[in-house]
Design a protein around this motif. Structure first.
Motif, PDB file in Angstrom:
ATOM      1  N   VAL A   1       0.843  -1.199   0.000  1.00  0.00           N
ATOM      2  CA  VAL A   1       0.000   0.000   0.000  1.00  0.00           C
ATOM      3  C   VAL A   1       0.877   1.248   0.000  1.00  0.00           C
TER       4      VAL A   1
ATOM      5  N   VAL B   1       2.392   3.059  -3.253  1.00  0.00           N
ATOM      6  CA  VAL B   1       1.677   3.992  -4.137  1.00  0.00           C
ATOM      7  C   VAL B   1       2.212   5.408  -3.982  1.00  0.00           C
ATOM      8  N   GLN B   2       3.144   5.614  -3.052  1.00  0.00           N
ATOM      9  CA  GLN B   2       3.644   6.964  -2.795  1.00  0.00           C
ATOM     10  C   GLN B   2       4.178   7.670  -4.041  1.00  0.00           C
TER      11      GLN B   2
ATOM     12  N   ILE C   1      -5.343  -0.803   6.388  1.00  0.00           N
ATOM     13  CA  ILE C   1      -5.193  -0.312   5.013  1.00  0.00           C
ATOM     14  C   ILE C   1      -5.264   1.207   4.983  1.00  0.00           C
TER      15      ILE C   1
ATOM     16  N   ALA D   1      -2.302   3.668   3.783  1.00  0.00           N
ATOM     17  CA  ALA D   1      -2.525   4.671   2.741  1.00  0.00           C
ATOM     18  C   ALA D   1      -2.274   6.077   3.282  1.00  0.00           C
TER      19      ALA D   1
ATOM     20  N   VAL E   1       0.229   9.068   2.010  1.00  0.00           N
ATOM     21  CA  VAL E   1      -0.288  10.398   1.671  1.00  0.00           C
ATOM     22  C   VAL E   1       0.486  11.486   2.404  1.00  0.00           C
TER      23      VAL E   1
END
Length: 296
Positions: free
Chosen positions: A88, A91-92, A139, A143, A147
């Motif tokens: 997860v 995704v950075q 999760i 995430a 962010v």
């Protein structure tokens, strides 16, 4: 770029140091002792304090890059298998690319998106084990950690600091450690009454190498390189963590993990390559004769 890559590579050793050298179930304390002493050391060495807007900017950037990031990562690590949390978090680079388009005016290309998705796939193959459980809060925390750090990277690029690099790094480490301290005391209680020599050695490594050195190189990279190029280097962390686990802890390394590592390295290299702009056509004055002269 190579110097900047040292930072996420060092962070990839954090799991090994934490599990083998630090007291159990104290990840937030490790975050505080990793950030706050290192920040105070750098501030003492540079003898520089923030001025004007840099008081609140240092607090905000330190909270995003360190304080909130560590806290959310702690929640994700406790509620998810490490592989899921790392996937997860991978995704950075995509988040940084999107934020850079909105805040810095960078162009978001299909090439960047595809490279980022390849990196996520590579991390998933590298670290996710079959039957891994999923948890909604975990999760969300994973995430959220991606962010906040992505936002911190882009804002660090948007707000170039006038002070020396070591001073700016120290300000953020102090701010992040200070924000994290009450959370650590509330969640984990007071620090252990006694520490072994191994504990002291582990904390010293995280403070001096994992924070003072690594974050200085990281923030230097943000100053010198495009933010999307920098954040793709974070994919090195799960890669190094897997290699250290294989070499030092005897963990298995199967064919899918090898494929995942190859995809990660491919996306890292591809992300650093820039397309050269097409040369503008040469327009010669004087019509076809001049063109013939140029061709000659």
């Amino acid at each position: 770029m190579l110097l900047t890559a040292v930072a996420p590579a060092v962070w990839g050793t954090t799991y090994y140091v934490t599990t083998e050298y630090l007291p159990p179930d104290r990840p937030l304390l490790a975050g505080v002792l990793r950030a706050l002493p290192a920040g105070l050391l750098l501030v003492a060495l540079t003898r520089r304090r923030p001025h004007g807007v840099w008081w609140w900017r240092s607090l905000l950037l330190g909270t995003l890059n360190i304080g909130a990031f560590f806290a959310l990562l702690f929640i994700a690590a406790y509620r998810l298998p490490g592989g899921v949390a790392a996937t997860v978090g991978a995704v950075q680079p995509l988040l940084v690319a999107g934020l850079s388009a909105g805040l810095l005016g960078d162009r978001l290309t299909a090439r960047t998106v595809l490279t980022g998705l390849t990196g996520v796939l590579g991390v998933g193959l590298l670290v996710v084990q079959p039957g891994a459980r999923l948890d909604g809060l975990g999760i969300a925390a994973a995430a959220g950690s991606a962010v906040v750090m992505a936002t911190g990277v882009v804002l660090s690029k948007r707000w170039p600091a006038p002070a020396p690099l070591l001073a700016v790094t120290g300000w953020q480490l102090v701010a992040g450690g200070t924000v994290l301290l009450p959370v650590a005391l509330l969640v984990e209680g007071p620090p252990p009454s006694s520490l072994s020599a191994g504990n002291v050695l582990g904390y010293a490594y995280l403070t001096l190498i994992g924070a003072a050195v690594a974050y200085t190189l990281w923030f230097r990279g943000i100053r010198e390189l495009p933010p999307t190029n920098v954040t793709f280097l974070t994919l090195l962390s799960p890669t190094v963590a897997t290699i250290v686990g294989w070499l030092a802890l005897g963990q298995d390394l199967g064919p899918l993990q090898v494929v995942g590592g190859v995809l990660i390295l491919g996306s890292l290299v591809f992300a650093q390559l820039r397309r050269r702009p097409s040369p503008a056509p040469v327009r010669a004055a004087g019509g076809p004769a001049a063109v013939q002269d140029l061709n000659a």
